[in-house]
Design a protein around this motif. Structure first.
Motif, PDB file in Angstrom:
ATOM      1  N   THR A  47       0.614  -1.189   0.449  1.00 29.24           N
ATOM      2  CA  THR A  47       0.257  -0.109  -0.165  1.00 29.24           C
ATOM      3  C   THR A  47       0.478   1.227  -0.061  1.00 29.24           C
ATOM      4  O   THR A  47       0.531   2.560  -0.816  1.00 29.24           O
ATOM      5  CB  THR A  47      -1.209   0.028   1.968  1.00 29.24           C
ATOM      6  N   ALA A  48       1.755   1.136   0.856  1.00 29.95           N
ATOM      7  CA  ALA A  48       3.022   2.418   0.701  1.00 29.95           C
ATOM      8  C   ALA A  48       3.402   2.396  -0.563  1.00 29.95           C
ATOM      9  O   ALA A  48       3.971   4.312  -1.255  1.00 29.95           O
ATOM     10  CB  ALA A  48       3.896   1.905   1.707  1.00 29.95           C
ATOM     11  N   ASP A  49       3.701   1.331  -1.304  1.00 32.85           N
ATOM     12  CA  ASP A  49       4.149   1.995  -2.573  1.00 32.85           C
ATOM     13  C   ASP A  49       2.996   2.852  -3.469  1.00 32.85           C
ATOM     14  O   ASP A  49       3.899   3.101  -4.005  1.00 32.85           O
ATOM     15  CB  ASP A  49       4.484   0.133  -3.524  1.00 32.85           C
ATOM     16  N   LEU A  50       1.767   1.723  -3.187  1.00 31.83           N
ATOM     17  CA  LEU A  50       0.746   2.728  -3.886  1.00 31.83           C
ATOM     18  C   LEU A  50       0.529   4.471  -3.912  1.00 31.83           C
ATOM     19  O   LEU A  50       0.232   4.657  -4.943  1.00 31.83           O
ATOM     20  CB  LEU A  50      -0.296   2.587  -4.340  1.00 31.83           C
ATOM     21  N   HIS A  51       0.669   4.174  -3.040  1.00 30.05           N
ATOM     22  CA  HIS A  51       0.205   5.773  -2.237  1.00 30.05           C
ATOM     23  C   HIS A  51       1.127   6.770  -2.874  1.00 30.05           C
ATOM     24  O   HIS A  51       1.561   7.726  -2.940  1.00 30.05           O
ATOM     25  CB  HIS A  51       0.530   5.224  -0.841  1.00 30.05           C
ATOM     26  N   GLU A  59       2.088  10.661  -9.363  1.00 30.65           N
ATOM     27  CA  GLU A  59       1.759  11.118  -9.960  1.00 30.65           C
ATOM     28  C   GLU A  59       0.328  12.940 -10.524  1.00 30.65           C
ATOM     29  O   GLU A  59       0.295  12.763 -10.879  1.00 30.65           O
ATOM     30  CB  GLU A  59       0.655   9.896 -10.854  1.00 30.65           C
ATOM     31  N   GLY A  60       0.978  13.086  -8.685  1.00 31.93           N
ATOM     32  CA  GLY A  60      -0.244  14.115  -8.656  1.00 31.93           C
ATOM     33  C   GLY A  60      -1.885  14.354  -8.323  1.00 31.93           C
ATOM     34  O   GLY A  60      -2.753  15.009  -8.337  1.00 31.93           O
ATOM     35  N   PHE A  61      -1.576  12.848  -7.638  1.00 33.00           N
ATOM     36  CA  PHE A  61      -3.479  12.299  -7.332  1.00 33.00           C
ATOM     37  C   PHE A  61      -3.252  13.089  -6.204  1.00 33.00           C
ATOM     38  O   PHE A  61      -2.961  13.447  -5.407  1.00 33.00           O
ATOM     39  CB  PHE A  61      -3.766  10.848  -7.165  1.00 33.00           C
ATOM     40  N   LEU A  62      -5.054  13.897  -6.514  1.00 32.97           N
ATOM     41  CA  LEU A  62      -5.269  14.802  -4.955  1.00 32.97           C
ATOM     42  C   LEU A  62      -5.367  14.518  -3.411  1.00 32.97           C
ATOM     43  O   LEU A  62      -6.078  13.506  -3.315  1.00 32.97           O
ATOM     44  CB  LEU A  62      -6.355  15.706  -5.355  1.00 32.97           C
ATOM     45  N   THR A  63      -4.685  14.896  -2.696  1.00 30.51           N
ATOM     46  CA  THR A  63      -4.447  14.228  -1.561  1.00 30.51           C
ATOM     47  C   THR A  63      -5.434  15.203  -0.555  1.00 30.51           C
ATOM     48  O   THR A  63      -5.052  15.790  -1.041  1.00 30.51           O
ATOM     49  CB  THR A  63      -3.356  13.847  -0.411  1.00 30.51           C
ATOM     50  N   VAL A 111     -10.651  10.259  -7.810  1.00 32.77           N
ATOM     51  CA  VAL A 111     -10.218  10.468  -9.192  1.00 32.77           C
ATOM     52  C   VAL A 111     -12.211  10.666  -9.997  1.00 32.77           C
ATOM     53  O   VAL A 111     -11.593  11.517 -10.876  1.00 32.77           O
ATOM     54  CB  VAL A 111      -9.662   9.461  -9.996  1.00 32.77           C
ATOM     55  N   TYR A 112     -12.585   9.891 -10.345  1.00 32.92           N
ATOM     56  CA  TYR A 112     -14.297   9.931 -10.595  1.00 32.92           C
ATOM     57  C   TYR A 112     -15.175  11.464  -9.784  1.00 32.92           C
ATOM     58  O   TYR A 112     -14.705  12.065 -10.628  1.00 32.92           O
ATOM     59  CB  TYR A 112     -14.266   9.318 -10.287  1.00 32.92           C
ATOM     60  N   CYS A 113     -15.004  11.890  -9.041  1.00 33.16           N
ATOM     61  CA  CYS A 113     -16.038  13.033  -8.217  1.00 33.16           C
ATOM     62  C   CYS A 113     -15.351  13.880  -7.862  1.00 33.16           C
ATOM     63  O   CYS A 113     -15.574  15.179  -8.129  1.00 33.16           O
ATOM     64  CB  CYS A 113     -16.889  11.969  -7.121  1.00 33.16           C
ATOM     65  N   LEU A 142      -4.569   1.192 -10.347  1.00 33.35           N
ATOM     66  CA  LEU A 142      -5.456   1.344  -9.508  1.00 33.35           C
ATOM     67  C   LEU A 142      -5.135   2.522  -9.424  1.00 33.35           C
ATOM     68  O   LEU A 142      -4.196   3.403  -9.830  1.00 33.35           O
ATOM     69  CB  LEU A 142      -4.616   0.855  -7.906  1.00 33.35           C
ATOM     70  N   ALA A 143      -6.309   3.215  -9.125  1.00 33.71           N
ATOM     71  CA  ALA A 143      -6.639   4.892  -8.585  1.00 33.71           C
ATOM     72  C   ALA A 143      -6.969   4.259  -6.997  1.00 33.71           C
ATOM     73  O   ALA A 143      -8.285   3.902  -7.211  1.00 33.71           O
ATOM     74  CB  ALA A 143      -7.230   5.261  -9.594  1.00 33.71           C
ATOM     75  N   PRO A 144      -7.157   5.749  -6.628  1.00 37.09           N
ATOM     76  CA  PRO A 144      -7.859   6.192  -5.804  1.00 37.09           C
ATOM     77  C   PRO A 144      -9.520   6.266  -6.064  1.00 37.09           C
ATOM     78  O   PRO A 144      -9.208   7.137  -7.106  1.00 37.09           O
ATOM     79  CB  PRO A 144      -7.304   7.324  -4.706  1.00 37.09           C
ATOM     80  N   ALA A 145     -10.398   6.103  -5.495  1.00 36.20           N
ATOM     81  CA  ALA A 145     -12.120   6.312  -6.132  1.00 36.20           C
ATOM     82  C   ALA A 145     -12.954   6.008  -4.458  1.00 36.20           C
ATOM     83  O   ALA A 145     -12.344   5.119  -3.722  1.00 36.20           O
ATOM     84  CB  ALA A 145     -12.816   5.238  -6.618  1.00 36.20           C
ATOM     85  N   CYS A 146     -13.724   6.795  -4.569  1.00 34.96           N
ATOM     86  CA  CYS A 146     -14.508   6.668  -2.888  1.00 34.96           C
ATOM     87  C   CYS A 146     -15.728   5.420  -3.533  1.00 34.96           C
ATOM     88  O   CYS A 146     -16.059   5.141  -4.483  1.00 34.96           O
ATOM     89  CB  CYS A 146     -15.350   7.599  -2.800  1.00 34.96           C
ATOM     90  N   ALA A 147     -16.318   4.876  -2.235  1.00 35.65           N
ATOM     91  CA  ALA A 147     -16.792   3.819  -2.474  1.00 35.65           C
ATOM     92  C   ALA A 147     -17.870   4.062  -3.119  1.00 35.65           C
ATOM     93  O   ALA A 147     -18.242   2.867  -4.104  1.00 35.65           O
ATOM     94  CB  ALA A 147     -17.986   3.489  -0.732  1.00 35.65           C
TER      95      ALA A 147
END
Length: 196
Positions: free
Chosen positions: A114-118, A124-128, A137-139, A164-169
């Motif tokens: 998970t640390a590698d993924l984060h 890549e500049g995903f919003l934190t 990443v979608y909404c 893989l990308a971060p997504a809400c449920a």
């Protein structure tokens, strides 16, 4: 034969009667379905409005009738019957399931933490979020609780950090195995974020 509705069948009359019961401190209420006056213990609690409008008996009856008559149940019953009687259908279903499993098993699996993924997501500049974690990443509004496969495994995608990308449920559950670009265009951009 004259069929007359009970006086409490009129919603305004029923609501007025229930208000009067509350004002006088009488622990009874008129059911919105069977129109019978019953004690409050016969109604389920409602978090916002005190008690449900239908009594427990009416809710049970409606729920059992509904579950017997839903399209989903009818469709599954027909499918089971066809599966039992039609060998061609059975063979086709078996082939479809086997192909799906083969695609899923054949997916390339990369070993990562998970640390590698984060760390990759940060590069890549995903919003934190200030509180920690990533935005969907979608909404772009909700906190991401899931790691979504951008290209679904069922469609030949691989289980790797790049896919893989971060997504809400909510978004991950609604996207399911759809093409991400098409799904965002139809569900997020045209209807606004987090819409059914």
């Amino acid at each position: 034969m004259d069929k007359r509705l009970p006086p409490l069948a009129d919603k305004a009359t029923r609501l007025a009667r229930n208000r009067r019961f509350r004002a006088l401190g009488i622990p009874y209420k008129a059911c919105g379905r069977c129109f019978a006056v019953k004690p409050l213990s016969a109604f389920k609690r409602h978090t916002r409005y005190g008690h449900q409008s239908w009594c427990k008996a009416c809710q049970r009856e409606t729920k059992s009738t509904y579950s017997k008559e839903t399209e989903y149940t009818k469709r599954n019953t027909k499918r089971r019957e066809r599966f039992a009687t039609d060998p061609e259908f059975r063979e086709g279903e078996g082939k479809r399931v086997k192909e799906y499993r083969a695609r899923r098993v054949a997916a390339t699996i990369e070993d990562f933490t998970t640390a590698d993924l984060h760390a990759l997501w940060l590069e890549e500049g995903f919003l934190t979020l200030v509180t920690g974690g990533f935005l969907c990443v979608y909404c772009g509004r909700e906190k991401a609780q899931h790691d979504d496969h951008i290209q679904p495994l069922s469609k030949g995608g691989e289980h790797s950090r790049a896919n893989l990308a971060p997504a809400c449920a909510r978004c991950n559950g609604r996207k399911w195995a759809k093409d991400p670009v098409e799904w965002v265009a139809t569900h997020v951009l045209t209807r606004g974020p987090n819409v059914t």
